[in-house]
Design a protein around this motif. Structure first.
Motif, PDB file in Angstrom:
ATOM      1  N   PRO A 172      -7.618   4.681   4.258  1.00  0.00           N
ATOM      2  CA  PRO A 172      -7.553   3.852   5.467  1.00  0.00           C
ATOM      3  C   PRO A 172      -7.100   2.422   5.180  1.00  0.00           C
ATOM      4  N   LEU A 173      -7.610   1.850   4.095  1.00  0.00           N
ATOM      5  CA  LEU A 173      -7.259   0.475   3.736  1.00  0.00           C
ATOM      6  C   LEU A 173      -5.778   0.360   3.406  1.00  0.00           C
ATOM      7  N   LEU A 174      -5.258   1.299   2.620  1.00  0.00           N
ATOM      8  CA  LEU A 174      -3.855   1.259   2.215  1.00  0.00           C
ATOM      9  C   LEU A 174      -2.929   1.528   3.395  1.00  0.00           C
ATOM     10  N   MET A 175      -3.302   2.498   4.227  1.00  0.00           N
ATOM     11  CA  MET A 175      -2.447   2.822   5.370  1.00  0.00           C
ATOM     12  C   MET A 175      -2.393   1.672   6.368  1.00  0.00           C
ATOM     13  N   ALA A 176      -3.521   0.987   6.549  1.00  0.00           N
ATOM     14  CA  ALA A 176      -3.521  -0.172   7.438  1.00  0.00           C
ATOM     15  C   ALA A 176      -2.587  -1.253   6.920  1.00  0.00           C
ATOM     16  N   GLU A 177      -2.550  -1.425   5.599  1.00  0.00           N
ATOM     17  CA  GLU A 177      -1.652  -2.421   5.001  1.00  0.00           C
ATOM     18  C   GLU A 177      -0.197  -2.013   5.183  1.00  0.00           C
TER      19      GLU A 177
END
Length: 459
Positions: free
Chosen positions: A329-334
């Motif tokens: 989730p963190l990487l995809m949001a970035e």
């Protein structure tokens, strides 16, 4: 535990912190590492010629007879770099490093496998018993989910960030190992930017992209007349990195003829330009990276053991994406730059193995924004052809276009070839997730040629 088994866990109490947003080239020593308790840490216990030993395993460690490994064994049947043990969510895993006598789990020889709790691991003539530690074990984690340009809230990444903060207090030589696409270059950049050398140069040498005939001059420099074509003196990459960091990417591709020369530089902290007799002192931090397993290469005789230990004063392993799926989730949001992401999509992507790692995930997000999520998922499931898109030249050189025949043959041929090269290269890199090594292998050319085409077409 024997006295020669060094503990690579970080010491408690170090204060360190991320880069300043106001000045991204400055490390701030303000953050305090967070001690975290791990339950049921696996412990290895064994007897060898040195007596009885016990060791709690909280990370990834090398086992062998060489002085520089994490767990030194006194057994002549054990190879110098014999095997790697690694704690994962489902227990203790072991991987043989090309040892001469093999690695066994419960009496069965394995290349890699999980050792059951209460089970046995055998290397050489020594049996090691795997059992839980007597009590919980404490490790230090980074207090936030970012470190410089790196993102990760998983235990694996926060532990990596804590180790990076520790070693950056000192001018430590670092060896990064990890699969293609895990972000090793970003890790090196973060090491530089959060170190006391942040104000100095950051120089990259891709050991796989340069032919052997040019690599020595690229690293060490040369004087005028040192060889044909040397019309002036030139400093090499090591000199150019003075006061800063030299990043030796794909160090596993370093030719055997160059390995003793680099070893002398690391030992003496001096270089000699080609054509010079007097050494020059250097002030450089060396950081290397490779997707290849240098330990196995040492056992195979293709990489010098003494050079390996000089490069890996502190070895850091960048975890593959499949071992840190909590970070999706963190990487995809970035990568999505603020565009909403459906939770159901994240759950589906967590079921994938991600062989291309973070690079593959970034490409997936970029592709889904351009083509739509459903179409991108269909492509990745193989529901549509996985072949590269049709290679068609741009309108300026379409077949039947009378403007093509109005040009001289040589010019028309060059224009057509350029169009083909660009279309082919884009399709090739897309198919292999921007992995230049894989693309070159599939195309039947060397990496240097692919790099040359990338520069030529500004891709």
């Amino acid at each position: 535990m024997g006295p020669n088994n060094r503990d690579t866990n970080p010491n408690a109490g170090l204060r360190s912190g991320p880069m300043s947003k106001a000045n991204p080239g400055t490390a701030i020593l303000t953050e305090t590492l967070v001690p975290t308790t791990l339950e049921r840490v696996p412990t290895l216990s064994w007897n060898d010629l040195g007596g009885a030993h016990e060791r709690a395993i909280t990370g990834r460690l090398i086992l062998g007879t060489a002085d520089g490994v994490d767990i030194v064994m006194e057994d002549p049947a054990v190879s110098r770099l014999h095997a790697e043990v690694d704690v994962r969510k489902d227990g203790l895993w072991v991987r043989d490093l090309g040892s001469r006598n093999g690695t066994y789990i419960e009496g069965i020889r394995v290349e890699s496998g999980r050792v059951p709790e209460g089970g046995t691991l055998r290397v050489g003539a020594t049996k090691l018993l795997v059992r839980p530690a007597d009590g919980p074990t404490s490790i230090d984690l980074w207090p936030s989910n970012s470190y410089g340009p790196l993102l990760g809230g998983s235990l694996q990444m926060r532990r990596l960030f804590a180790l990076m903060a520790r070693i950056n207090v000192h001018d430590t030589t670092v060896l990064l190992q990890g699969e293609t696409g895990t972000g090793k270059e970003l890790v090196v950049r973060a090491l530089h930017d959060t170190s006391p050398r942040a104000g100095g140069p950051f120089i990259i040498v891709d050991c796989a992209a340069l032919p052997e005939s040019l690599l020595e001059s690229e690293l060490f420099g040369h004087t005028r007349g040192a060889f044909t074509g040397a019309t002036s003196s030139r400093a090499g990459a090591i000199e150019a990195a003075a006061g800063g960091t030299l990043f030796l990417d794909e160090i596993g591709e370093l030719p055997t003829s160059m390995q003793p020369k680099l070893l002398r530089v690391l030992e003496s902290r001096t270089i000699r330009r080609l054509g010079e007799n007097e050494p020059r002192k250097i002030d450089v931090r060396f950081v290397s990276a490779t997707h290849r397993d240098l330990r196995r290469m040492v056992n195979e005789g293709t990489f010098r053991e003494d050079l390996y230990f000089r490069l890996s004063v502190v070895p850091l392993q960048v975890p593959p994406l499949r071992e840190r799926l909590d970070d999706l989730p963190l990487l995809m949001a970035e990568f999505s730059e603020g565009h909403p992401i459906e939770p159901a999509l994240i759950e589906e992507l967590k079921r994938r193995s991600w062989p291309g790692n973070v690079r593959e995930l970034r490409n997936f997000v970029t592709r889904s924004r351009a083509l739509g999520v459903e179409h991108t998922l269909a492509l990745s499931r193989g529901e549509s052809t996985d072949q590269p898109p049709a290679l068609t030249p741009p309108p300026a050189v379409q077949v039947g276009d009378t403007t093509l025949a109005s040009k001289p043959l040589q010019g028309a041929r060059e224009e057509w070839n350029d169009a083909f090269e660009q279309a082919y290269l884009r399709a090739l890199l897309e198919k292999h997730g921007d992995n230049v090594t894989a693309a070159a292998r599939a195309a039947g050319v060397n990496r240097t040629y692919i790099h040359r085409l990338i520069q030529k077409h500004r891709i």
